[in-house]
Design an enzyme around this catalytic site. Structure first.
Site, PDB file in Angstrom:
ATOM      1  N   GLU A   1      61.485  10.988  64.600  1.00  0.00           N
ATOM      2  CA  GLU A   1      61.813  12.515  63.798  1.00  0.00           C
ATOM      3  C   GLU A   1      60.068  12.658  63.982  1.00  0.00           C
ATOM      4  O   GLU A   1      59.997  13.257  62.696  1.00  0.00           O
ATOM      5  CB  GLU A   1      62.734  13.209  63.114  1.00  0.00           C
ATOM      6  CG  GLU A   1      64.469  12.581  63.419  1.00  0.00           C
ATOM      7  CD  GLU A   1      65.591  13.084  62.333  1.00  0.00           C
ATOM      8  OE1 GLU A   1      64.871  13.358  61.312  1.00  0.00           O
ATOM      9  OE2 GLU A   1      66.323  13.132  62.310  1.00  0.00           O
TER      10      GLU A   1
ATOM     11  N   ASN B   1      62.099   8.025  68.677  1.00  0.00           N
ATOM     12  CA  ASN B   1      63.494   8.588  68.268  1.00  0.00           C
ATOM     13  C   ASN B   1      63.755   9.820  67.525  1.00  0.00           C
ATOM     14  O   ASN B   1      62.914  10.598  67.152  1.00  0.00           O
ATOM     15  CB  ASN B   1      64.539   7.356  67.837  1.00  0.00           C
ATOM     16  CG  ASN B   1      66.116   8.160  67.428  1.00  0.00           C
ATOM     17  OD1 ASN B   1      66.518   8.788  68.946  1.00  0.00           O
ATOM     18  ND2 ASN B   1      66.787   8.362  66.012  1.00  0.00           N
TER      19      ASN B   1
ATOM     20  N   HIS C   1      72.393  15.278  68.712  1.00  0.00           N
ATOM     21  CA  HIS C   1      73.249  15.215  68.165  1.00  0.00           C
ATOM     22  C   HIS C   1      73.525  16.925  68.776  1.00  0.00           C
ATOM     23  O   HIS C   1      72.999  17.937  68.122  1.00  0.00           O
ATOM     24  CB  HIS C   1      72.974  16.093  66.473  1.00  0.00           C
ATOM     25  CG  HIS C   1      73.088  14.314  65.432  1.00  0.00           C
ATOM     26  ND1 HIS C   1      73.882  14.114  65.712  1.00  0.00           N
ATOM     27  CD2 HIS C   1      71.585  14.026  65.415  1.00  0.00           C
ATOM     28  CE1 HIS C   1      72.700  12.942  65.033  1.00  0.00           C
ATOM     29  NE2 HIS C   1      71.907  12.541  65.278  1.00  0.00           N
TER      30      HIS C   1
ATOM     31  N   GLU D   1      72.680   8.988  69.347  1.00  0.00           N
ATOM     32  CA  GLU D   1      73.306   9.686  67.897  1.00  0.00           C
ATOM     33  C   GLU D   1      74.103  10.580  68.079  1.00  0.00           C
ATOM     34  O   GLU D   1      74.469  11.339  67.623  1.00  0.00           O
ATOM     35  CB  GLU D   1      72.262  10.000  66.677  1.00  0.00           C
ATOM     36  CG  GLU D   1      71.273   8.580  66.572  1.00  0.00           C
ATOM     37  CD  GLU D   1      70.259   9.157  65.538  1.00  0.00           C
ATOM     38  OE1 GLU D   1      70.550  10.120  64.831  1.00  0.00           O
ATOM     39  OE2 GLU D   1      69.673   8.403  64.800  1.00  0.00           O
TER      40      GLU D   1
ATOM     41  N   ASP E   1      76.562  13.543  68.294  1.00  0.00           N
ATOM     42  CA  ASP E   1      78.576  14.482  68.144  1.00  0.00           C
ATOM     43  C   ASP E   1      77.883  15.278  68.077  1.00  0.00           C
ATOM     44  O   ASP E   1      77.166  15.677  68.693  1.00  0.00           O
ATOM     45  CB  ASP E   1      78.097  13.705  66.498  1.00  0.00           C
ATOM     46  CG  ASP E   1      76.982  14.412  66.079  1.00  0.00           C
ATOM     47  OD1 ASP E   1      76.577  13.201  64.419  1.00  0.00           O
ATOM     48  OD2 ASP E   1      77.132  15.111  66.024  1.00  0.00           O
TER      49      ASP E   1
HETATM   50  C1  XIL Z   1      71.527   9.840  58.888  1.00  0.00           C
HETATM   51  C2  XIL Z   1      73.482   8.910  57.919  1.00  0.00           C
HETATM   52  O1  XIL Z   1      74.435   9.200  58.971  1.00  0.00           O
HETATM   53  C3  XIL Z   1      73.877   9.699  56.833  1.00  0.00           C
HETATM   54  O2  XIL Z   1      75.015   9.231  57.065  1.00  0.00           O
HETATM   55  C4  XIL Z   1      73.048   9.799  55.463  1.00  0.00           C
HETATM   56  O3  XIL Z   1      73.052  10.124  54.464  1.00  0.00           O
HETATM   57  C5  XIL Z   1      71.545  10.489  55.966  1.00  0.00           C
HETATM   58  O4  XIL Z   1      70.826   9.838  57.584  1.00  0.00           O
HETATM   59  N1  XIL Z   1      68.901  11.312  62.713  1.00  0.00           N
HETATM   60  C6  XIL Z   1      69.126  10.339  62.284  1.00  0.00           C
HETATM   61  C7  XIL Z   1      69.969   9.528  61.248  1.00  0.00           C
HETATM   62  O5  XIL Z   1      67.817   9.551  63.333  1.00  0.00           O
HETATM   63  O6  XIL Z   1      69.016   8.644  60.427  1.00  0.00           O
HETATM   64  C8  XIL Z   1      70.522  10.105  60.078  1.00  0.00           C
HETATM   65  O7  XIL Z   1      71.870   9.057  59.968  1.00  0.00           O
HETATM   66  C9  XIL Z   1      71.551  11.478  61.333  1.00  0.00           C
HETATM   67  C10 XIL Z   1      69.837  12.812  61.621  1.00  0.00           C
END
Ligand code: XIL
Length: 348
Positions: free
Chosen positions: A150, A193, A229, A257, A259
């Protein structure tokens, strides 16, 4: 290209015509249907829960520790390192034959406290020491790392400013982390990432310009991690557009990641649930098709951010509450409509 959806719908149509009840498609494990590792995240507190563990071992072939390999889980306030939680995850992956993806060495949202008060020289030494120690420890166990997570500003206008960039330079802190990680483990596949790269084209463009800058400087960036996401309300084509641009670099691409929340940011969402579910299916189909359109050598892994809907971080965020259905399996471990969208977009 014939997709699983077209073949499936064809056979179902034929069956219906013949009057036979349409047999539900036998859902083979996801890892056997994807032409690359099927990844999932999880936390060590889930390892003892048979429902979660059996689903993960059956359906997936790659594991990302959701928390235990992050700096806040390893770096103590006094600067010492506690690998106990990360080791539990590495052991779990090895025991179950899961490829292990490390997440994340450097992240803007962690580390400020532990590095506070260090002068520039000490800061740089501690930074290098941390990346070296973590990457070296899991050499041969972690095959790939989100080296920097990020880095791009929330609105896509430039890069984030934080303790790492302020101390070591906006680009230099990123180059430094990749260089040290590559020295520590020359075999590891190293990723940059980030999120909202499809949802916000401006952010995706800034991210890809950063990749180009790093590569031109000789930085060992091997892969692009797009968290995916997904915002199910984005226009058709944004996802495919980002993947086409990203593919140009010839790097590995990790859907890292995935969702796709069914909940709207708007407090009062009057739209029927069916509409959002259809939007979810459309965007997840587009993502899967865009990923599958990549050259095979660039398809690193397809990772979802949680095994079952209740496992999702989106259902643990106090603001959003629970009840979201953003993943491939429901609370009982049965495939969801999102699973059908992924499978339907895979080649027959
Ligand atoms: C999130 C986890 O899923 C949570 O359990 C935690 O509280 C916060 O982090 N982007 C990322 C992940 O790279 O590390 C994050 O994961 C979600 C957003």
């Amino acid at each position: 290209m014939a997709t699983r959806r077209s073949v499936l719908s064809g056979s179902l149509a034929l069956a219906a015509c013949a009057g036979a009840p349409a047999a539900p498609a036998a859902a083979r494990p996801l890892k056997d249907m994807l032409p690359c590792p099927a990844g999932v995240c999880g936390m060590s507190g889930q390892f003892a829960e048979a429902g979660w563990r059996d689903l993960v071992v059956r359906e997936f072939s790659q594991f990302t520790p959701e928390w235990e390999m992050k700096m806040e889980a390893i770096l103590r306030p006094d600067g010492s390192l506690d690998f106990s939680r990360a080791d539990v995850c590495a052991d779990f992956a090895a025991r179950h034959g899961l490829r292990l993806h490390g997440h994340a060495l450097i992240w803007y949202s962690q580390g400020a406290d532990q590095f506070a008060g260090l002068d520039k020289a000490a800061f740089g030494e501690a930074y290098d020491r941390y990346v070296l120690a973590v990457t070296s420890r899991y050499r041969g166990k972690v095959v790939s790392w989100d080296v920097v997570n990020e880095a791009v500003a929330e609105d896509g206008d430039g890069l984030r400013s934080h303790h790492w960039s302020q101390a070591l330079g906006e680009i230099d802190h990123i180059r430094r982390a990749f260089d040290v990680a590559h020295t520590a483990d020359p075999q590891a596949v190293l990723f940059l990432n980030d999120y909202n790269l499809e949802n916000l084209p401006r952010k995706g463009a800034t991210f890809l310009r950063l990749v180009e800058t790093l590569l031109k400087a000789g930085t060992p960036v091997h892969g692009i991690g797009t968290q995916s996401h997904l915002d199910v309300e984005i226009a058709e084509g944004q996802i495919a557009g980002f993947f086409r641009e990203a593919a140009e670099f010839g790097l590995q691409i990790h859907v890292s990641e995935l969702d796709a929340s069914l909940k709207s940011d708007r407090r009062l969402d009057l739209r029927p649930d069916g509409q959002r579910r259809a939007q979810q299916a459309a965007r997840v189909t587009e993502l899967t098709e865009a990923f599958m359109a990549l050259p095979a050598a660039q398809r690193f892994a397809f990772t979802v951010w949680g095994a079952r809907d209740p496992d999702s971080w989106l259902n643990r965020d106090a603001r959003a509450g629970s009840g979201d259905e953003p993943l491939l399996f429901d609370a009982s471990g049965a495939p969801t409509s999102m699973h059908a969208a992924v499978v339907g977009a895979l080649p027959a």
